[in-house]
Scaffold this motif. Structure first.
Motif, PDB file in Angstrom:
ATOM      1  N   LEU A 170       0.829  -1.201   0.000  1.00 30.76           N
ATOM      2  CA  LEU A 170       0.000   0.000   0.000  1.00 30.76           C
ATOM      3  C   LEU A 170       0.868   1.257   0.000  1.00 30.76           C
ATOM      4  CD1 LEU A 170      -2.948  -0.800   2.439  1.00 30.76           C
ATOM      5  CD2 LEU A 170      -3.023  -0.557  -0.042  1.00 30.76           C
ATOM      6  N   ALA A 171       1.963   1.234   0.744  1.00 32.81           N
ATOM      7  CA  ALA A 171       2.852   2.399   0.788  1.00 32.81           C
ATOM      8  C   ALA A 171       3.472   2.681  -0.572  1.00 32.81           C
ATOM      9  CB  ALA A 171       3.943   2.175   1.829  1.00 32.81           C
ATOM     10  N   MET A 172       3.791   1.625  -1.312  1.00 32.28           N
ATOM     11  CA  MET A 172       4.455   1.812  -2.602  1.00 32.28           C
ATOM     12  C   MET A 172       3.489   2.164  -3.726  1.00 32.28           C
ATOM     13  SD  MET A 172       7.492  -1.051  -2.616  1.00 32.28           S
ATOM     14  CE  MET A 172       6.492  -2.428  -2.056  1.00 32.28           C
ATOM     15  N   THR A 173       2.206   1.912  -3.542  1.00 35.39           N
ATOM     16  CA  THR A 173       1.246   2.163  -4.620  1.00 35.39           C
ATOM     17  C   THR A 173       0.459   3.449  -4.407  1.00 35.39           C
ATOM     18  OG1 THR A 173      -0.298   0.644  -3.502  1.00 35.39           O
ATOM     19  CG2 THR A 173       0.994  -0.240  -5.332  1.00 35.39           C
ATOM     20  N   GLY A 174       0.893   4.287  -3.483  1.00 35.26           N
ATOM     21  CA  GLY A 174       0.257   5.583  -3.304  1.00 35.26           C
ATOM     22  C   GLY A 174       0.311   6.390  -4.593  1.00 35.26           C
ATOM     23  N   GLY A 175      -0.823   6.946  -5.017  1.00 39.82           N
ATOM     24  CA  GLY A 175      -0.889   7.700  -6.262  1.00 39.82           C
ATOM     25  C   GLY A 175      -1.165   6.856  -7.486  1.00 39.82           C
ATOM     26  N   TRP A 176      -1.162   5.522  -7.333  1.00 40.57           N
ATOM     27  CA  TRP A 176      -1.434   4.627  -8.461  1.00 40.57           C
ATOM     28  C   TRP A 176      -2.890   4.186  -8.426  1.00 40.57           C
ATOM     29  CZ3 TRP A 176       1.862   2.227 -12.199  1.00 40.57           C
ATOM     30  CH2 TRP A 176       3.153   2.756 -12.208  1.00 40.57           C
ATOM     31  N   GLN A 177      -3.420   3.816  -9.591  1.00 39.14           N
ATOM     32  CA  GLN A 177      -4.745   3.208  -9.648  1.00 39.14           C
ATOM     33  C   GLN A 177      -4.606   1.752  -9.232  1.00 39.14           C
ATOM     34  OE1 GLN A 177      -6.965   3.958 -13.305  1.00 39.14           O
ATOM     35  NE2 GLN A 177      -5.578   5.653 -13.772  1.00 39.14           N
ATOM     36  N   VAL A 178      -5.418   1.340  -8.275  1.00 39.43           N
ATOM     37  CA  VAL A 178      -5.344  -0.022  -7.768  1.00 39.43           C
ATOM     38  C   VAL A 178      -6.747  -0.616  -7.684  1.00 39.43           C
ATOM     39  CG1 VAL A 178      -3.243   0.434  -6.436  1.00 39.43           C
ATOM     40  CG2 VAL A 178      -5.473   0.726  -5.350  1.00 39.43           C
ATOM     41  N   LEU A 179      -6.803  -1.939  -7.602  1.00 41.81           N
ATOM     42  CA  LEU A 179      -8.057  -2.659  -7.416  1.00 41.81           C
ATOM     43  C   LEU A 179      -7.754  -3.921  -6.644  1.00 41.81           C
ATOM     44  CD1 LEU A 179      -8.921  -4.663 -10.607  1.00 41.81           C
ATOM     45  CD2 LEU A 179      -7.018  -3.067 -10.628  1.00 41.81           C
ATOM     46  N   ALA A 180      -8.787  -4.495  -6.012  1.00 45.21           N
ATOM     47  CA  ALA A 180      -8.571  -5.738  -5.274  1.00 45.21           C
ATOM     48  C   ALA A 180      -8.222  -6.857  -6.252  1.00 45.21           C
ATOM     49  CB  ALA A 180      -9.797  -6.099  -4.449  1.00 45.21           C
ATOM     50  N   GLY A 181      -9.073  -7.092  -7.252  1.00 44.89           N
ATOM     51  CA  GLY A 181      -8.764  -8.064  -8.289  1.00 44.89           C
ATOM     52  C   GLY A 181      -9.020  -9.507  -7.940  1.00 44.89           C
ATOM     53  N   GLY A 182      -9.298  -9.807  -6.676  1.00 47.72           N
ATOM     54  CA  GLY A 182      -9.525 -11.188  -6.270  1.00 47.72           C
ATOM     55  C   GLY A 182      -9.014 -11.418  -4.865  1.00 47.72           C
ATOM     56  N   SER A 183      -9.095 -12.660  -4.411  1.00 52.63           N
ATOM     57  CA  SER A 183      -8.669 -12.992  -3.056  1.00 52.63           C
ATOM     58  C   SER A 183      -7.214 -13.442  -3.053  1.00 52.63           C
ATOM     59  CB  SER A 183      -9.555 -14.099  -2.482  1.00 52.63           C
ATOM     60  OG  SER A 183      -9.468 -15.265  -3.288  1.00 52.63           O
ATOM     61  N   GLY A 184      -6.565 -13.265  -1.916  1.00 58.06           N
ATOM     62  CA  GLY A 184      -5.164 -13.648  -1.767  1.00 58.06           C
ATOM     63  C   GLY A 184      -4.240 -12.477  -2.056  1.00 58.06           C
ATOM     64  N   GLU A 185      -2.952 -12.710  -1.888  1.00 62.30           N
ATOM     65  CA  GLU A 185      -1.940 -11.682  -2.131  1.00 62.30           C
ATOM     66  C   GLU A 185      -1.579 -11.700  -3.615  1.00 62.30           C
ATOM     67  OE1 GLU A 185       2.334 -10.216  -0.253  1.00 62.30           O
ATOM     68  OE2 GLU A 185       1.875 -12.353  -0.352  1.00 62.30           O
ATOM     69  N   LEU A 186      -2.145 -10.787  -4.393  1.00 60.10           N
ATOM     70  CA  LEU A 186      -1.915 -10.769  -5.835  1.00 60.10           C
ATOM     71  C   LEU A 186      -0.691  -9.940  -6.214  1.00 60.10           C
ATOM     72  CD1 LEU A 186      -5.554 -10.447  -7.217  1.00 60.10           C
ATOM     73  CD2 LEU A 186      -4.258 -12.489  -6.570  1.00 60.10           C
ATOM     74  N   ALA A 187      -0.381  -8.915  -5.445  1.00 65.91           N
ATOM     75  CA  ALA A 187       0.805  -8.095  -5.704  1.00 65.91           C
ATOM     76  C   ALA A 187       1.775  -8.265  -4.546  1.00 65.91           C
ATOM     77  CB  ALA A 187       0.427  -6.621  -5.859  1.00 65.91           C
ATOM     78  N   THR A 188       2.927  -8.837  -4.812  1.00 65.12           N
ATOM     79  CA  THR A 188       3.943  -9.002  -3.775  1.00 65.12           C
ATOM     80  C   THR A 188       4.742  -7.707  -3.629  1.00 65.12           C
ATOM     81  OG1 THR A 188       5.683  -9.757  -5.286  1.00 65.12           O
ATOM     82  CG2 THR A 188       4.144 -11.435  -4.422  1.00 65.12           C
ATOM     83  N   PRO A 189       5.413  -7.526  -2.501  1.00 68.87           N
ATOM     84  CA  PRO A 189       6.257  -6.327  -2.353  1.00 68.87           C
ATOM     85  C   PRO A 189       7.293  -6.195  -3.459  1.00 68.87           C
ATOM     86  CG  PRO A 189       5.902  -7.339  -0.215  1.00 68.87           C
ATOM     87  CD  PRO A 189       5.316  -8.287  -1.235  1.00 68.87           C
ATOM     88  N   THR A 190       7.907  -7.298  -3.877  1.00 68.29           N
ATOM     89  CA  THR A 190       8.895  -7.233  -4.947  1.00 68.29           C
ATOM     90  C   THR A 190       8.263  -6.759  -6.249  1.00 68.29           C
ATOM     91  OG1 THR A 190      10.150  -9.053  -3.950  1.00 68.29           O
ATOM     92  CG2 THR A 190      10.587  -8.556  -6.263  1.00 68.29           C
ATOM     93  N   GLY A 191       7.111  -7.332  -6.611  1.00 69.69           N
ATOM     94  CA  GLY A 191       6.445  -6.941  -7.846  1.00 69.69           C
ATOM     95  C   GLY A 191       5.962  -5.509  -7.807  1.00 69.69           C
ATOM     96  N   ALA A 192       5.401  -5.089  -6.673  1.00 70.85           N
ATOM     97  CA  ALA A 192       4.913  -3.716  -6.563  1.00 70.85           C
ATOM     98  C   ALA A 192       6.066  -2.718  -6.615  1.00 70.85           C
ATOM     99  CB  ALA A 192       4.127  -3.547  -5.261  1.00 70.85           C
ATOM    100  N   ALA A 193       7.189  -3.054  -5.977  1.00 74.53           N
ATOM    101  CA  ALA A 193       8.344  -2.151  -5.973  1.00 74.53           C
ATOM    102  C   ALA A 193       8.894  -1.975  -7.381  1.00 74.53           C
ATOM    103  CB  ALA A 193       9.424  -2.684  -5.040  1.00 74.53           C
ATOM    104  N   TRP A 194       9.074  -3.081  -8.103  1.00 74.30           N
ATOM    105  CA  TRP A 194       9.620  -3.002  -9.474  1.00 74.30           C
ATOM    106  C   TRP A 194       8.699  -2.154 -10.358  1.00 74.30           C
ATOM    107  CZ3 TRP A 194       8.597  -3.806 -14.543  1.00 74.30           C
ATOM    108  CH2 TRP A 194       9.672  -3.986 -15.417  1.00 74.30           C
ATOM    109  N   THR A 195       7.399  -2.398 -10.271  1.00 77.24           N
ATOM    110  CA  THR A 195       6.456  -1.706 -11.144  1.00 77.24           C
ATOM    111  C   THR A 195       6.410  -0.213 -10.849  1.00 77.24           C
ATOM    112  OG1 THR A 195       5.105  -3.717 -11.261  1.00 77.24           O
ATOM    113  CG2 THR A 195       4.071  -1.647 -11.943  1.00 77.24           C
TER     114      THR A 195
END
Length: 407
Positions: A170-195
């Motif tokens: 959540l801290a890394m996606t501030g200012g980005w468009q986000v959605l839940a998209g489903g159950s479970g952890e869909l975006a990992t910290p590594t993936g969110a940081a790279w993106t």
């Protein structure tokens, strides 16, 4: 440019798979990973199906004992000391710094005290470094991404059960468009940081002349949605990356000189292609430095921000420049039983320059105890022995002369 579709979530191995499927060479990614964690992780490629969709699965397989976590300062040193192309190093450091700053904010501590847990493991380090090397190998100079699916529910973490999206994501996606998209952890910290560290914009698929598409698979195969990341590569007529490069500079006469190496490193991490200092004399004969940064126009604001926060200057200059660069490639030769890369600049199909990579030579000198200048001379001689000389064509790998081998 590349558009990264993370509407089903994102993780490091999914990014690796998508970029390899789009054409990044696995051996180039493996070499980059080996430069940071030598012989510790093997990138294994396979073809899988996710919800009926073919995808590339890249699995980082750890081949040695691993620590479950590492400090940010330790990872920073590992990447900074590795023999990597400067763009790969800068991108990897930017991703890890974004993670460190997010974790610092979540835990209320200083950035240098951040203790990465799962993200500090060898496979996660390989994900980040490999995906950054893939961008460089594909010559992608602009990345944009879709809104990010973060997931929902809970997940077991190092400190116990925590809600999804996890706080660092959540801290890394501030200012980005986000959605839940489903159950479970869909975006990992590594993936969110790279993106969020490397994508310049969160957007739907932009207009482009499409060249190729890569599909990278996650580990799970959900029955209701394809667990994949897609990378769409093409050219856009209004791509900001085609704008002129920019030089950002400032005169500074009151900064502790011990701070300058840190400043130059941060400038490179913020997107600059090069950074340097020029000693000058200012009015009243005061000794000072001009700090310069050469960066693509889209990174000018980020570079300016670093100079304004990390130095004592209260003003900057910017001006547009046009950069001309010869195509470059790398060839490895053997020196003292170790691999040393030779940086090759090409003029049409002829070698213009062939220079041993200094960090590789320094690593050999440290490992053998031999003088650096002697190893440097031996590396230059090995390059000549295999035909890497000005005016020559690149030799075939299997036609190396005695005295050194091309790899």
């Amino acid at each position: 440019m590349a558009w990264v579709d993370v509407s089903a979530g994102v993780a490091g191995d999914m990014l690796l798979g998508a970029l390899v499927d789009a054409g990044a060479r696995p051996q180039v990614l493996q070499a980059a990973v080996d430069a940071v964690v030598p012989g510790a992780v093997e990138l294994v490629r396979s073809e899988v199906v996710r919800c009926g969709m073919r995808a590339c699965k890249m699995e980082p397989v750890v081949r040695t004992d691993d620590l479950p976590h590492r400090h940010w300062s330790e990872i920073r040193a590992m990447v900074a000391d590795a023999a990597l192309p400067e763009a790969v190093r800068a991108h990897a450091l930017r991703v890890f710094r974004r993670l460190a700053e997010a974790e610092a904010g979540v835990h209320g501590i200083e950035v240098d005290r951040v203790h990465f847990h799962e993200v500090g493991a060898l496979d996660s380090i390989a994900d980040v470094v490999g995906a950054c090397a893939a961008l460089h190998d594909l010559a992608i100079d602009r990345v944009v991404a879709s809104p990010i699916a973060l997931g929902s529910g809970t997940v077991a973490g190092a400190h116990g059960t925590i809600p999804v999206p996890v706080p660092a994501v959540l801290a890394m996606t501030g200012g980005w468009q986000v959605l839940a998209g489903g159950s479970g952890e869909l975006a990992t910290p590594t993936g969110a940081a790279w993106t969020t560290a490397l994508a310049q914009e969160c957007t739907a698929l932009p207009p482009m002349r499409l060249e190729c598409v890569g599909v990278g698979a996650g580990t799970k195969d959900f029955h209701d949605r394809a667990n994949v990341v897609r990378v769409v590569i093409g050219e856009s007529d209004d791509d900001p990356s085609t704008a002129a490069d920019v030089v950002v500079e400032a005169n500074v006469d009151d900064l502790d000189p011990r701070v300058w190496p840190h400043v130059l490193r941060r400038v490179l991490e913020s997107g600059a292609d090069d950074a340097w200092l020029t000693p000058i004399l200012m009015k009243k004969g005061r000794p000072a430095h001009t700090v310069h940064a050469l960066a693509p126009a889209r990174y000018a604001d980020a570079v300016s921000s670093v100079l304004l926060t990390e130095t004592s200057t209260i003003g900057l200059r910017r001006f547009a420049v046009h950069k001309t660069a010869l195509p470059r490639t790398w060839v490895e030769v053997e020196v003292e039983g170790a691999r040393v890369r030779i940086k090759i600049a090409l003029d049409n199909d002829r070698i213009s320059q062939a220079t041993p990579e200094f960090e590789d030579v320094a690593a050999v000198a440290r490992a053998t105890g031999r003088p650096l200048r002697a190893v440097l001379s031996e590396a230059a001689a090995a390059a000549v022995a295999v035909g890497l000389v000005a005016g020559a064509r690149l030799p075939d790998p299997g036609q190396a002369a005695d005295g050194g081998g091309i790899r």
